[in-house]
Design a protein around this motif. Structure first.
Motif, short mmCIF file in Angstrom:
data_model
loop_
_atom_site.label_atom_id
_atom_site.label_comp_id
_atom_site.label_asym_id
_atom_site.label_seq_id
_atom_site.Cartn_x
_atom_site.Cartn_y
_atom_site.Cartn_z
N ALA A 9 18.93 39.05 20.97
CA ALA A 9 19.83 39.80 21.86
C ALA A 9 19.17 40.09 23.20
CB ALA A 9 20.25 41.09 21.18
N THR A 10 17.89 40.47 23.15
CA THR A 10 17.16 40.79 24.38
C THR A 10 17.03 39.56 25.26
OG1 THR A 10 15.92 42.52 23.23
CG2 THR A 10 14.99 41.69 25.30
N ALA A 11 16.65 38.43 24.66
CA ALA A 11 16.49 37.19 25.44
C ALA A 11 17.82 36.74 26.03
CB ALA A 11 15.89 36.10 24.56
N LEU A 12 18.89 36.83 25.26
CA LEU A 12 20.22 36.42 25.75
C LEU A 12 20.66 37.31 26.91
CD1 LEU A 12 21.92 35.77 22.31
CD2 LEU A 12 21.65 34.05 24.12
N PHE A 13 20.39 38.61 26.81
CA PHE A 13 20.76 39.54 27.88
C PHE A 13 20.03 39.19 29.17
CE2 PHE A 13 20.43 43.43 30.35
CZ PHE A 13 21.68 44.00 30.23
N GLU A 14 18.72 38.89 29.07
CA GLU A 14 17.95 38.55 30.26
C GLU A 14 18.37 37.18 30.83
OE1 GLU A 14 15.65 40.35 32.08
OE2 GLU A 14 16.63 41.90 30.88
N LEU A 15 18.69 36.25 29.95
CA LEU A 15 19.18 34.94 30.42
C LEU A 15 20.52 35.11 31.15
CD1 LEU A 15 18.26 32.72 27.35
CD2 LEU A 15 17.43 32.38 29.69
N ALA A 16 21.35 36.01 30.67
CA ALA A 16 22.62 36.29 31.34
C ALA A 16 22.38 36.84 32.74
CB ALA A 16 23.46 37.27 30.51
N ARG A 17 21.39 37.74 32.86
CA ARG A 17 21.06 38.30 34.17
C ARG A 17 20.64 37.19 35.14
NH1 ARG A 17 16.46 39.16 36.51
NH2 ARG A 17 15.23 38.88 34.62
N LEU A 18 19.80 36.27 34.67
CA LEU A 18 19.36 35.17 35.53
C LEU A 18 20.52 34.27 35.93
CD1 LEU A 18 15.95 34.11 33.90
CD2 LEU A 18 16.32 35.50 35.93
N ALA A 19 21.41 33.98 34.96
CA ALA A 19 22.57 33.14 35.27
C ALA A 19 23.46 33.81 36.32
CB ALA A 19 23.38 32.87 34.00
N ARG A 20 23.60 35.12 36.19
CA ARG A 20 24.42 35.86 37.16
C ARG A 20 23.76 35.82 38.54
NH1 ARG A 20 26.39 42.13 36.30
NH2 ARG A 20 27.88 42.20 38.02
N GLU A 21 22.44 35.99 38.59
CA GLU A 21 21.74 36.01 39.87
C GLU A 21 21.83 34.67 40.60
OE1 GLU A 21 17.78 37.38 39.21
OE2 GLU A 21 18.37 39.48 39.01
N ARG A 22 21.88 33.58 39.84
CA ARG A 22 21.98 32.28 40.52
C ARG A 22 23.44 31.86 40.73
NH1 ARG A 22 20.05 30.56 35.32
NH2 ARG A 22 21.63 29.37 34.19
N GLY A 23 24.38 32.75 40.42
CA GLY A 23 25.78 32.51 40.73
C GLY A 23 26.57 31.80 39.66
N ASN A 24 25.97 31.53 38.48
CA ASN A 24 26.68 30.85 37.40
C ASN A 24 27.37 31.90 36.54
OD1 ASN A 24 27.62 29.29 35.31
ND2 ASN A 24 25.76 28.04 35.16
N ARG A 25 28.53 32.36 37.00
CA ARG A 25 29.21 33.46 36.33
C ARG A 25 29.71 33.08 34.94
NH1 ARG A 25 29.42 34.00 41.63
NH2 ARG A 25 29.45 36.09 42.56
N ALA A 26 30.22 31.87 34.80
CA ALA A 26 30.74 31.45 33.49
C ALA A 26 29.63 31.47 32.43
CB ALA A 26 31.35 30.06 33.59
N ALA A 27 28.45 30.96 32.79
CA ALA A 27 27.32 30.97 31.85
C ALA A 27 26.90 32.40 31.54
CB ALA A 27 26.14 30.18 32.42
N ALA A 28 26.89 33.25 32.57
CA ALA A 28 26.49 34.65 32.37
C ALA A 28 27.45 35.35 31.40
CB ALA A 28 26.45 35.38 33.70
N VAL A 29 28.75 35.10 31.55
CA VAL A 29 29.74 35.71 30.66
C VAL A 29 29.45 35.30 29.21
CG1 VAL A 29 32.16 35.58 29.96
CG2 VAL A 29 31.57 36.03 32.35
N GLU A 30 29.24 34.01 28.98
CA GLU A 30 28.99 33.52 27.62
C GLU A 30 27.73 34.15 27.02
OE1 GLU A 30 29.32 31.58 24.07
OE2 GLU A 30 30.82 31.74 25.66
#
Length: 470
Positions: A26-47
């Motif tokens: 859960a922790t790793a997925l949350f941080e990966l979502a943050r990185l996806a959001r920061e680089r503008g990949n909103r769809a990946a961040a949502v997933e």
């Protein structure tokens, strides 16, 4: 220490899956979502946020689930999944209510306001932001009071109540005081800069908008950086720097997504086009009008297209009497909006700029190259600091240099610690973007962005000067 990179987090996620450690996943997925959001990949961040949230729910970790929902709701609104966004925001408010924590409720209700604002429901957004402010004040939490005041200011700005928008930016900045929250400060700075443009305080606007653009960039918020840079270009243009202002506006335009932000940008381009035409700069007026027309075409927005066509019809600008064009012009010029009182030139230079006194996010002046006599002809230097281009090997740009003696410390590890301490105080967002791998023979720094490594070299070179008493 630099924030974990995506390869680091993917490795941690794989290890957690192999071991069956749900919390680590859960922790790793949350941080990966943050990185996806920061680089503008909103769809990946949502997933990724959704996957993380399912694990937090399974573990009954309510605080972690709440943080996930608060991130997920505005992201879903960004991609116009409004029903799902409202569901996430309401789930966050229900969960926060269970905790009985006014601060948590303030954040969750604020998320609900963001969704409503994205959906164009200004009244619901305003109601939610007021409630968020009340809860944040009850919790005596300046880090939640400031965003709530800013959000109310932004809704007021969109509604054309510029006097309230100004008052809210002051209140937001006063709530933060000297607390460092670069993203919130950048948002406040960007709104204040837009209001400064209306007051013809162009130098002050450029100071705020330039700082905001750079800090948003370091935070990985490149769309906000583009919006701030666009505003900077408007201030440049209206302040008389026509060529540079137009160049900046056109260069940053591509960074603004085809969403609600583009429509607001089109309105401002139309206003700018009218002002340029009134000043006799017909080429600039046509260029801004064409950009607005392009937005209208992309968004299938007939109102924007109609206004832009009127602007581009030639002669004395046939759209001058169009109420939409008059409103768009008013957004850029206080003289066109009856009821707003112009502020004196010095107004706003006090409490709402107090947190800029430490020059957060402003790099030192890069010294001219001063390579040693035996330096390679094609090597790049910032002052005495050599920059290595290792992009062809997939390693970005780097510095590896013996600097300990030059800055008056015993080892390069101490030199690295000194540099990190400086960046932590003066440029924390840059610090997050750098990787350090120092060794006995030199301070090692790596960055994926050329500007980042040059700025890091400028900071390091400034320590050379400090150590020598310059």
């Amino acid at each position: 220490m630099a924030a974990p990179t995506e390869p680091d987090l993917q490795l941690k996620l794989q290890e957690a899956r192999t071991s069956g450690d749900i919390e680590a996943q859960a922790t790793a997925l949350f941080e990966l979502a943050r990185l996806a959001r920061e680089r503008g990949n909103r769809a990946a961040a949502v997933e990724l946020y959704q996957q993380s949230g399912l694990f937090w729910q399974q573990l009954k970790k309510e605080a972690n689930l709440l943080a996930t929902l608060n991130n997920l709701a505005p992201l879903l609104a960004d991609i116009e999944e409004y029903d799902r966004a409202y569901n996430s925001a309401r789930a966050a408010t229900d969960l926060a209510q269970k905790t009985g924590d006014p601060g948590a409720m303030a954040m969750a209700v604020g998320s609900l306001g963001m969704v409503a604002n994205s959906a164009g429901d200004r009244e619901s957004a305003r109601t939610a932001y007021f409630k968020s402010l009340e809860l944040a004040q009850a919790a005596q939490d300046p880090l939640r009071i400031a965003p709530a005041q800013y959000n109310l200011g932004w809704v007021a700005f969109l509604a054309g109540d510029y006097a309230e928008a100004r008052q809210r930016t002051h209140a937001a900045a006063e709530a933060l005081g000297h607390t460092v929250d670069p993203v919130v400060q950048s948002s406040i700075s960007m709104l204040a800069g837009r209001l400064d443009i209306r007051q013809h305080a162009y130098d002050r606007a450029m100071a705020r908008l330039g700082w905001a653009a750079r800090t948003f960039h370091y935070a990985g918020r490149d769309e906000e950086a583009a919006l701030a840079s666009f505003g900077f270009g408007v201030a440049e243009y209206l302040g008389g720097q026509h060529a540079e202002g137009r160049r900046r506006i056109e260069a940053t335009f591509a960074g603004i997504r085809l969403t609600r932000n583009r429509r607001a940008t089109a309105q401002r381009l139309i206003g700018l086009s009218r002002l340029a035409a009134a000043a006799g700069a017909t080429e600039d007026a046509s260029a801004f009008g064409r950009l607005a027309a392009n937005i209208g075409s992309h968004l299938s927005d007939t109102a924007i297209e109609s206004m832009a066509r009127q602007l581009l019809s030639g002669g004395a600008y046939a759209g001058a009497a169009d109420p939409g064009i008059a409103i768009a012009t008013g957004e850029l010029d206080v003289a066109k909006a009856p009821g707003e009182t112009p502020e004196p030139a010095g107004a706003g230079d006090g409490p709402d700029l107090a947190w800029l006194e430490h020059d957060l996010g402003v790099p030192p002046q890069a010294p001219p190259p001063s390579p040693p006599q035996d330096a390679q002809a094609d090597a790049e230097y910032v002052g005495p600091i050599r920059i290595l281009d290792r992009t062809a090997e997939g390693h970005g740009y780097s510095i590896l240099q013996d600097v300990a003696g030059e800055i008056g410390v015993a080892t390069n590890h101490e030199a690295e610690a000194s540099l990190q301490a400086v960046l932590r105080r003066r440029d924390p967002m840059l610090l997050r973007r750098l990787d350090f791998d120092s060794e006995a023979g030199g301070v090692g720094i790596t960055a994926g962005d050329h500007n980042d490594i040059r700025t890091a070299a400028a900071w390091l070179a400034s320590m050379f000067r400090s150590a020598s008493g310059a």
